[in-house]
Design a protein around this motif. Structure first.
Motif, mmCIF file in Angstrom:
data_model
loop_
_atom_site.group_PDB
_atom_site.id
_atom_site.type_symbol
_atom_site.label_atom_id
_atom_site.label_comp_id
_atom_site.label_asym_id
_atom_site.label_seq_id
_atom_site.Cartn_x
_atom_site.Cartn_y
_atom_site.Cartn_z
ATOM 1 N N GLN A 147 15.280 1.484 -12.788
ATOM 2 C CA GLN A 147 16.400 1.589 -11.858
ATOM 3 C C GLN A 147 16.043 2.423 -10.629
ATOM 4 N N ALA A 148 14.951 3.145 -10.680
ATOM 5 C CA ALA A 148 14.577 4.043 -9.578
ATOM 6 C C ALA A 148 14.094 3.253 -8.368
ATOM 7 N N ASP A 149 14.477 3.721 -7.204
ATOM 8 C CA ASP A 149 14.024 3.129 -5.950
ATOM 9 C C ASP A 149 12.578 3.551 -5.701
ATOM 10 N N MET A 150 11.733 2.582 -5.403
ATOM 11 C CA MET A 150 10.343 2.888 -5.070
ATOM 12 C C MET A 150 10.043 2.338 -3.687
ATOM 13 N N PHE A 151 10.154 3.192 -2.693
ATOM 14 C CA PHE A 151 9.840 2.837 -1.315
ATOM 15 C C PHE A 151 10.711 1.685 -0.805
ATOM 16 N N GLY A 152 11.978 1.676 -1.193
ATOM 17 C CA GLY A 152 12.885 0.640 -0.716
ATOM 18 C C GLY A 152 12.775 -0.678 -1.454
ATOM 19 N N HIS A 153 12.047 -0.721 -2.534
ATOM 20 C CA HIS A 153 11.891 -1.949 -3.316
ATOM 21 C C HIS A 153 12.644 -1.783 -4.633
ATOM 22 N N VAL A 154 13.907 -2.142 -4.623
ATOM 23 C CA VAL A 154 14.759 -1.977 -5.797
ATOM 24 C C VAL A 154 14.982 -3.337 -6.450
ATOM 25 N N GLY A 155 15.110 -3.342 -7.769
ATOM 26 C CA GLY A 155 15.492 -4.557 -8.470
ATOM 27 C C GLY A 155 14.350 -5.406 -8.980
ATOM 28 N N HIS A 156 13.126 -4.981 -8.764
ATOM 29 C CA HIS A 156 11.989 -5.752 -9.269
ATOM 30 C C HIS A 156 11.673 -5.339 -10.709
ATOM 31 N N HIS A 157 11.247 -6.306 -11.512
ATOM 32 C CA HIS A 157 10.695 -5.971 -12.814
ATOM 33 C C HIS A 157 9.380 -5.241 -12.536
ATOM 34 N N PRO A 186 0.831 -1.207 0.000
ATOM 35 C CA PRO A 186 0.000 0.000 0.000
ATOM 36 C C PRO A 186 0.867 1.259 0.000
ATOM 37 N N HIS A 187 0.388 2.285 -0.682
ATOM 38 C CA HIS A 187 1.037 3.590 -0.723
ATOM 39 C C HIS A 187 0.010 4.611 -0.239
ATOM 40 N N ASP A 188 0.262 5.866 -0.467
ATOM 41 C CA ASP A 188 -0.641 6.910 -0.001
ATOM 42 C C ASP A 188 -2.077 6.651 -0.439
ATOM 43 N N ASP A 189 -2.310 6.575 -1.733
ATOM 44 C CA ASP A 189 -3.679 6.385 -2.229
ATOM 45 C C ASP A 189 -3.742 5.300 -3.301
ATOM 46 N N THR A 190 -2.808 4.363 -3.258
ATOM 47 C CA THR A 190 -2.777 3.309 -4.262
ATOM 48 C C THR A 190 -2.212 2.036 -3.650
ATOM 49 N N VAL A 191 -2.237 0.976 -4.410
ATOM 50 C CA VAL A 191 -1.687 -0.310 -3.982
ATOM 51 C C VAL A 191 -0.963 -0.916 -5.178
ATOM 52 N N SER A 192 0.230 -1.428 -4.927
ATOM 53 C CA SER A 192 0.890 -2.249 -5.935
ATOM 54 C C SER A 192 1.168 -3.592 -5.277
ATOM 55 N N PHE A 193 1.666 -4.531 -6.046
ATOM 56 C CA PHE A 193 1.874 -5.892 -5.560
ATOM 57 C C PHE A 193 3.260 -6.352 -5.977
ATOM 58 N N ILE A 194 3.879 -7.180 -5.143
ATOM 59 C CA ILE A 194 5.151 -7.802 -5.504
ATOM 60 C C ILE A 194 4.916 -9.305 -5.535
ATOM 61 N N ALA A 195 5.245 -9.897 -6.681
ATOM 62 C CA ALA A 195 5.058 -11.337 -6.881
ATOM 63 C C ALA A 195 6.405 -12.043 -6.820
ATOM 64 N N ASP A 196 6.487 -13.025 -5.939
ATOM 65 C CA ASP A 196 7.676 -13.862 -5.790
ATOM 66 C C ASP A 196 8.961 -13.063 -5.634
ATOM 67 N N ASP A 197 8.858 -11.890 -5.058
ATOM 68 C CA ASP A 197 9.981 -10.989 -4.837
ATOM 69 C C ASP A 197 10.771 -10.722 -6.119
ATOM 70 N N LEU A 198 10.064 -10.786 -7.275
ATOM 71 C CA LEU A 198 10.700 -10.554 -8.573
ATOM 72 C C LEU A 198 10.022 -9.465 -9.388
ATOM 73 N N VAL A 199 8.684 -9.455 -9.340
ATOM 74 C CA VAL A 199 7.918 -8.578 -10.222
ATOM 75 C C VAL A 199 7.000 -7.694 -9.386
ATOM 76 N N ARG A 200 7.068 -6.405 -9.650
ATOM 77 C CA ARG A 200 6.143 -5.457 -9.025
ATOM 78 C C ARG A 200 5.101 -5.104 -10.077
ATOM 79 N N PHE A 201 3.820 -5.208 -9.723
ATOM 80 C CA PHE A 201 2.779 -4.849 -10.677
ATOM 81 C C PHE A 201 1.726 -3.993 -10.009
ATOM 82 N N ARG A 202 1.031 -3.265 -10.855
ATOM 83 C CA ARG A 202 -0.076 -2.450 -10.381
ATOM 84 C C ARG A 202 -1.180 -2.515 -11.419
ATOM 85 N N LEU A 203 -2.384 -2.184 -11.003
ATOM 86 C CA LEU A 203 -3.554 -2.214 -11.866
ATOM 87 C C LEU A 203 -3.861 -0.797 -12.319
#
Length: 149
Positions: free
Chosen positions: A64-74, A23-40
């Motif tokens: 390459q940008a850091d997003m809330f400490g989650h670096v390296g995800h597709h 969860p973020h301020d007004d949105t939600v994204s998901f991390i799958a298998d600690d490899l892929v970050r996705f959002r709707l």
């Protein structure tokens, strides 16, 4: 539509330990298998989302940008595209972008897709277990070797 989609994904994947909602301020994204970050997201026919151009929205497509400490995800988006009257869905799929360039896209089948578990990976044996070795020499082989000398 977005709120319903996020709630449906949260409910559907709640028992899956490989999917984490972020969860973020007004949105939600998901991390799958600690490899892929996705959002709707909702997208135009071009498959480009119509985010309000905030700095955070732009960072999602700079891998390459850091997003809330989650670096390296597709990073990919699962997008839906409405018809021109906004009364039906024309396309649902996964889109990967780098800034405004679409790297690849994959349309999801209509009516949903069955999730099938892959067979477990069996442990591998050392190569030495399957290497062919010459048979042990018999007494006749030893005699023949000595005769050659």
């Amino acid at each position: 539509m977005w709120e319903n989609s996020v709630q449906a994904v949260l409910a559907e994947l709640s028992g899956d330990e490989g999917i984490r909602p972020i969860p973020h301020d007004d949105t939600v994204s998901f991390i799958a298998d600690d490899l892929v970050r996705f959002r709707l997201k909702k997208a135009a026919l071009s498959l480009i989302t119509s985010n309000f151009p905030t700095q955070l929205a732009g960072l999602f497509h700079i891998h390459q940008a850091d997003m809330f400490g989650h670096v390296g995800h597709h990073r990919v988006e699962i997008v839906h595209v409405f018809n021109r009257f906004q009364t039906a869905l024309d396309w649902i799929g996964v889109v990967a972008r780098e800034k405004n360039e679409i790297l690849w896209k994959f349309e999801l089948p209509q009516g949903g897709a069955a999730v099938v578990a892959l067979p477990p990976v069996l442990p591998t044996k050392p190569a030495s277990d399957s290497v062919l070795r010459p048979a042990a020499k018999t007494d006749q082989d030893k005699k023949t070797d000595n005769d050659k000398k």
